[in-house]
Design a protein around this motif. Structure first.
Motif, mmCIF file in Angstrom:
data_model
loop_
_atom_site.group_PDB
_atom_site.id
_atom_site.type_symbol
_atom_site.label_atom_id
_atom_site.label_comp_id
_atom_site.label_asym_id
_atom_site.label_seq_id
_atom_site.Cartn_x
_atom_site.Cartn_y
_atom_site.Cartn_z
ATOM 1 N N LYS A 19 1.314 -1.030 0.036
ATOM 2 C CA LYS A 19 0.210 0.061 0.170
ATOM 3 C C LYS A 19 0.869 0.897 -0.130
ATOM 4 N N SER A 23 1.000 4.058 -3.061
ATOM 5 C CA SER A 23 0.734 5.490 -2.923
ATOM 6 C C SER A 23 1.862 6.326 -2.890
ATOM 7 N N ALA A 184 -7.444 -0.008 1.163
ATOM 8 C CA ALA A 184 -7.576 1.021 0.478
ATOM 9 C C ALA A 184 -8.625 0.469 -0.045
ATOM 10 N N ASP A 361 -6.982 6.390 2.142
ATOM 11 C CA ASP A 361 -7.050 8.375 1.714
ATOM 12 C C ASP A 361 -6.700 9.051 2.250
ATOM 13 N N GLU A 364 -2.467 7.574 3.312
ATOM 14 C CA GLU A 364 -2.128 8.395 1.995
ATOM 15 C C GLU A 364 -1.323 9.519 2.053
#
Length: 374
Positions: A19, A23, A184, A361, A364
């Protein structure tokens, strides 16, 4: 900016590494991975990890060792890994500007290289080492002192929950980010497998070893034909699970699964478990992947008291919190089945909680801001 992630597993899969790398690649950074394959012996293998943002190059070092063996069982392989990481980072110093080291077992040597070569250094603490792994008592104070030195010297430090601030008490990071290990969200949702709608389906995908109540769930499901147990992952219980799955029609073993397949399977079942032994100090501070996956998918969770996010489960009544024993586990499953009429409301509550407090979100954004700071 070019980043090398260093991880002490093969990243096959590793949801958090994948992840974070995804990102950063999406944000325009050039990222590669240096990883440890404990399953076979070889010098180095180059391949690619396929991510949504594209294929990311990975260099795997083949040094045989056991998973979950800790420092006691893996001391010599760990020393070999340190030497090989040091050698690779020195030889390939033109390939990166930042070393992003995951946990103490990669940070120890990576930090030394970063200082020597004047590279930026990010220390990503997935698990606080002395609380999570089998560190011999004679080495504990040395590891803690070294760990604190690395935390204080790093350009940035990442922890995975606010609660983990307690574990690194006494340190003064230059920049500290809390990045929860949450999945995510996918706008189009996750596929559902064609499973039996008349059975209550329990699911666990992860490390297959002691202390996670895997064998206990098997025993409960074996004598309760109204339940099914869907289990996947890798570790010391693989052969055992394959054998029981062949013997019992309501137990299914999937082996190692890529992360999107893990989420598909969990989305197709009814109850998730994230049960860890509260006697292990690190579990008090833990933030299990299963907790966040359960929230995002809206699946009721069973957790043990005094482990990680149990207070959230109890506060919002989105599952059951149990004493760490098989009797309580069986009672919790029965209670959740009795609460089946609530599952719709529980699901909505969990998904809202994910969006409001734990969405990737937001995580990130925290990661990108950290790299902007660098």
């Amino acid at each position: 900016m070019r980043i090398i992630f260093v991880r002490s597993n093969p990243v096959d899969p590793d949801s958090r590494v994948e992840k974070e790398v995804n990102s950063l690649v999406e944000a325009g950074y050039k990222v590669e991975i240096l990883a440890w394959d404990r399953s076979s012996k070889y010098r180095i293998k180059e391949s690619y990890v396929k991510l949504e943002s594209g294929d990311v190059k990975i260099y795997r070092l083949g040094i045989p060792a056991s998973y979950g063996g800790g420092m006691r069982k893996n001391l010599w392989p760990l020393v070999q890994f340190q030497m090989r990481v040091f050698s690779w980072l020195i030889k390939n110093k033109q390939r990166y500007d930042v070393i992003h080291a995951c946990d103490f077992d990669t940070a120890f040597i990576s930090n030394k290289v970063a200082k020597q070569l004047k590279k930026k250094f990010v220390y990503d603490i997935f698990d606080y080492y002395v609380d999570a792994f089998g560190v011999p008592n004679k080495l504990k104070s040395y590891v803690i002192n070294q760990d604190h030195e690395i935390i204080n010297g790093a350009d940035a430090v990442i922890i995975c929950t606010d609660k983990r601030r307690e574990q690194i008490k006494g340190t003064s990071p230059k920049y500290l980010a809390v990045i929860h290990n949450t999945p995510a969200y996918q706008e189009d949702g996750f596929q559902k497998l064609d499973l039996n709608p008349d059975k209550t389906k329990l699911v666990y995908v992860g490390i297959l070893g002691n202390g996670r109540f895997i064998k206990e769930i098997v025993e409960i499901v074996k004598r309760n034909p109204q339940y099914e147990f869907h289990v996947g992952g890798f570790g010391e219980y693989e052969d055992y699970l394959e054998a029981v799955a062949n013997k019992y029609s309501n137990i299914y073993f999937y082996g190692k699964l890529p992360y999107h397949k893990t989420l598909e399977l969990e989305n197709s079942c009814d109850i998730m478990t994230a049960i860890y032994d509260p006697k292990v100090p690190n579990h008090y501070y833990s933030a299990p992947n299963k907790f966040y996956e359960g929230l995002m998918l809206g699946k009721p969770l069973i957790m043990a008291e005094n482990t990680g996010m149990d207070a959230t489960i109890a506060k919002y009544r989105i599952g059951e919190v149990i004493e760490y024993n098989m009797v309580n586990l069986e009672a919790a499953i029965e209670k959740l089945v009795e609460r089946k009429f609530e599952w719709g409301n529980i699901s909505t509550k969990m998904k809202n909680l994910y969006k409001e407090k734990y969405s990737w979100d937001e995580m990130e954004l925290r990661l990108i801001n950290l790299y902007k700071y660098l």
